[in-house]
Design an enzyme around this catalytic site. Structure first.
Site, PDB file in Angstrom:
ATOM      1  N   ASN A 191       0.843  -1.199   0.000  1.00  0.00           N
ATOM      2  CA  ASN A 191       0.000   0.000   0.000  1.00  0.00           C
ATOM      3  C   ASN A 191       0.876   1.245   0.000  1.00  0.00           C
ATOM      4  OD1 ASN A 191       0.543   0.787   2.864  1.00  0.00           O
ATOM      5  ND2 ASN A 191      -0.388  -1.211   3.225  1.00  0.00           N
ATOM      6  N   LYS A 237     -11.940  -2.949  17.990  1.00  0.00           N
ATOM      7  CA  LYS A 237     -10.554  -3.275  18.361  1.00  0.00           C
ATOM      8  C   LYS A 237     -10.261  -2.943  19.812  1.00  0.00           C
ATOM      9  CE  LYS A 237      -9.307  -2.547  13.561  1.00  0.00           C
ATOM     10  NZ  LYS A 237      -8.264  -3.129  12.722  1.00  0.00           N
ATOM     11  N   LYS A 251       9.946 -16.795 -10.122  1.00  0.00           N
ATOM     12  CA  LYS A 251       9.291 -15.651 -10.763  1.00  0.00           C
ATOM     13  C   LYS A 251       8.233 -16.141 -11.754  1.00  0.00           C
ATOM     14  CE  LYS A 251      10.100 -11.775 -13.724  1.00  0.00           C
ATOM     15  NZ  LYS A 251      10.907 -11.325 -14.838  1.00  0.00           N
ATOM     16  N   ASP A 305      -4.480  -6.254   4.614  1.00  0.00           N
ATOM     17  CA  ASP A 305      -5.649  -7.049   5.011  1.00  0.00           C
ATOM     18  C   ASP A 305      -5.723  -8.368   4.249  1.00  0.00           C
ATOM     19  OD1 ASP A 305      -6.620  -5.196   6.867  1.00  0.00           O
ATOM     20  OD2 ASP A 305      -7.483  -3.978   5.264  1.00  0.00           O
ATOM     21  N   PHE A 356      -5.026   3.489  14.443  1.00  0.00           N
ATOM     22  CA  PHE A 356      -5.195   4.449  13.350  1.00  0.00           C
ATOM     23  C   PHE A 356      -6.266   3.922  12.417  1.00  0.00           C
ATOM     24  CE2 PHE A 356      -2.114   7.939  12.984  1.00  0.00           C
ATOM     25  CZ  PHE A 356      -1.465   7.772  14.204  1.00  0.00           C
ATOM     26  N   LYS A 410     -14.267   1.017  14.381  1.00  0.00           N
ATOM     27  CA  LYS A 410     -12.981   0.319  14.607  1.00  0.00           C
ATOM     28  C   LYS A 410     -12.538   0.463  16.054  1.00  0.00           C
ATOM     29  CE  LYS A 410     -11.355   0.720   9.909  1.00  0.00           C
ATOM     30  NZ  LYS A 410     -10.508   1.415   8.951  1.00  0.00           N
TER      31      LYS A 410
HETATM   32  N1  CTP Z   1      -4.558  -3.356  11.984  1.00  0.00           N
HETATM   33  C1  CTP Z   1      -3.979  -4.445  12.603  1.00  0.00           C
HETATM   34  N2  CTP Z   1      -3.932  -5.654  11.973  1.00  0.00           N
HETATM   35  C2  CTP Z   1      -4.462  -5.797  10.739  1.00  0.00           C
HETATM   36  C3  CTP Z   1      -5.080  -4.699  10.101  1.00  0.00           C
HETATM   37  C4  CTP Z   1      -5.106  -3.468  10.750  1.00  0.00           C
HETATM   38  O1  CTP Z   1      -3.489  -4.321  13.717  1.00  0.00           O
HETATM   39  N3  CTP Z   1      -4.385  -6.996  10.157  1.00  0.00           N
HETATM   40  C5  CTP Z   1      -4.605  -2.057  12.706  1.00  0.00           C
HETATM   41  C6  CTP Z   1      -3.945  -0.893  12.000  1.00  0.00           C
HETATM   42  O2  CTP Z   1      -2.582  -0.783  12.305  1.00  0.00           O
HETATM   43  C7  CTP Z   1      -4.723   0.286  12.521  1.00  0.00           C
HETATM   44  C8  CTP Z   1      -6.109  -0.279  12.711  1.00  0.00           C
HETATM   45  O3  CTP Z   1      -5.941  -1.683  12.829  1.00  0.00           O
HETATM   46  O4  CTP Z   1      -4.281   0.739  13.771  1.00  0.00           O
HETATM   47  C9  CTP Z   1      -7.061   0.065  11.610  1.00  0.00           C
HETATM   48  O5  CTP Z   1      -6.502  -0.258  10.357  1.00  0.00           O
HETATM   49  P1  CTP Z   1      -7.304   0.008   9.010  1.00  0.00           P
HETATM   50  O6  CTP Z   1      -6.518  -0.538   7.855  1.00  0.00           O
HETATM   51  O7  CTP Z   1      -7.767   1.430   8.962  1.00  0.00           O
HETATM   52  O8  CTP Z   1      -8.589  -0.839   9.272  1.00  0.00           O
HETATM   53  P2  CTP Z   1      -8.963  -2.326   9.051  1.00  0.00           P
HETATM   54  O9  CTP Z   1      -9.165  -2.978  10.376  1.00  0.00           O
HETATM   55  O10 CTP Z   1      -8.019  -2.990   8.112  1.00  0.00           O
HETATM   56  O11 CTP Z   1     -10.423  -2.172   8.413  1.00  0.00           O
HETATM   57  P3  CTP Z   1     -10.880  -1.790   6.902  1.00  0.00           P
HETATM   58  O12 CTP Z   1      -9.907  -2.446   5.997  1.00  0.00           O
HETATM   59  O13 CTP Z   1     -12.237  -2.356   6.861  1.00  0.00           O
HETATM   60  O14 CTP Z   1     -10.890  -0.289   6.802  1.00  0.00           O
END
Ligand code: CTP
Length: 410
Positions: free
Chosen positions: A210, A341, A289, A279, A323, A337
């Protein structure tokens, strides 16, 4: 405005080959918007000219006690009084010894005796001199008086020897000064910060990732160290330099990042989860490769478990800050969230804005707290946002301390 803006830093330069590095130190301090006044010992002037330091500091250089006695003012007292901090760099064994014993036979040592501000010494000398019991004792005496010693680095010395005795990088000395002049309200806090993107391998040369660069997490780590915290930074692939004083743990994939975070979590008092953790990851990582295919290809992704709720379930009195990177419904998604969380607060940013989110130096965030409080910042630098998040952490600690003492007294 940086942390050294409008601060008056008196730089004392002693005789030694490292005196030439004082030029870079003075340049960095003026670049950080500090007012710099340089004072030099007689021996220092054998290695670097006052003119060089005068040009870089944009101020006259003080070279001996008597030339500073102008009109009704006593120069060395004025230098000592106007200083917000004094740094002796390089500090020779001679000046360290004199300062340790309260001697004042030249300008630099006299200013040191007259000063009431924080003082740092950056010793630089031959390794045998640095390891001499007399120097060790003198340094210990200075430390016992609250003087900060910026440890010399190890490496090849100008005298031909190898070992400890090199003047630390001028940028490191600036960081030490910055910390010295910052409020130390985070002393005792152990911050675990995650930052940056993760990379999920498709094959040995390709990955899914990302746009995160790590800037926000690195800014929080830097600000926390400056405010007195111990900081460990679990960082995904990022080109950013490690903030001074911070221990960096490098990871690549989400599995590695989450593994390192879980391992260090018991150590921390606060977790700041600023990393943009993937995710999804490719269901299969090809060992070789992948060859191009004119028909294209379908990439199968499997979900990555979010480990954050598992960690927060065992957080005890730790503070956990998350975040949220959003492109729509910022507040509603962040609040969701926060709850899912089990966070103490969540910092949400709209990553579709050009002045916020990934890869830029500014951010606009909405902080949603577990007690329902919400605030949206104006556009700030990521360093400022970092400090603001730490301010909220300290407010939460203060509320908890008050509640704790009320419970104890009832
Ligand atoms: N986070 C985490 N572990 C993951 C994904 C996210 O600990 N596998 C944490 C990130 O570091 C951040 C928070 O969860 O502090 C939110 O991350 P974000 O990417 O905004 O949200 P997601 O939980 O991935 O939800 P979505 O993809 O639905 O927005």
């Amino acid at each position: 405005m940086g942390p050294l803006s409008d601060k008056t830093i008196v730089v004392g330069v002693c005789g030694g080959i490292a005196a030439y590095k004082a030029a870079e130190l003075v340049r960095l301090l003026t670049a950080a918007e500090a007012r710099v006044r340089v004072m030099m010992t007689r021996n220092a002037q054998e290695f670097i000219t006052p003119l060089t330091l005068q040009t870089l500091s944009m101020n006259t250089v003080a070279t001996d006690t008597f030339s500073l006695t102008q009109e009704s003012e006593i120069g060395h007292i004025r230098l000592a009084d106007t200083a917000d901090a004094i740094v002796i760099a390089p500090a020779s064994a001679d000046v360290i010894g004199k300062a340790a014993h309260g001697l004042a036979d030249d300008l630099v040592t006299t200013v040191l005796l007259a000063a009431r501000c924080p003082i740092a010494f950056a010793p630089a000398m031959n390794v045998h001199m640095y390891e001499h019991p007399a120097v060790i004792e003198n340094i210990a005496r200075l430390q016992a008086r609250g003087i900060r010693i910026v440890e010399p680095a190890a490496g090849a010395l100008a005298c031909g020897y190898e070992g400890r005795g090199r003047l630390p990088e001028p940028a490191f000395i600036v960081e030490e000064l910055t910390q010295m002049l910052s409020r130390h309200d985070l002393e005792g806090e152990r911050l675990l910060v995650t930052a940056g993107p993760t990379q999920e391998a498709i094959d040995p040369v390709r990955f899914v990732s990302n746009r995160s660069t790590g800037k926000m997490g690195f800014a929080i780590a830097r600000a926390a160290w400056r405010r007195g915290a111990s900081v460990r930074l679990v960082a995904g692939p990022s080109a950013l330099p490690t903030p001074y004083g911070v221990e960096r743990i490098e990871v690549v994939s989400a599995a590695e990042l989450l593994g390192a975070t879980a391992r260090i979590f018991p150590w921390c008092s606060t977790l700041v989860m600023a990393a943009a953790v993937a995710d999804f990851r490719p269901a299969n990582r090809a060992a070789h490769k992948l060859k191009k295919n004119p028909k294209g290809m379908v990439l199968e992704l499997t979900a990555i478990m979010d480990e954050l709720p598992r960690l927060t379930a065992q957080k005890g009195d730790r503070v956990v800050i998350g975040f949220a990177a959003e492109t729509e419904d910022l507040e509603a998604n962040a609040a969701d969230k926060l709850q899912r969380k089990m966070l103490d607060f969540i910092v949400a940013n709209d990553v579709s804005r050009p002045d916020a989110g990934f890869a830029v130096d500014t951010n606009v965030v909405t902080i949603v707290a577990a007690d329902g409080q919400r605030e949206t910042t104006p556009r700030l630098s990521k360093d400022e946002v970092g400090d603001l998040i730490l301010d909220r952490l300290m407010s939460l600690r203060a509320v908890r301390a008050k509640l704790g003492s009320r419970l104890a007294s009832s």
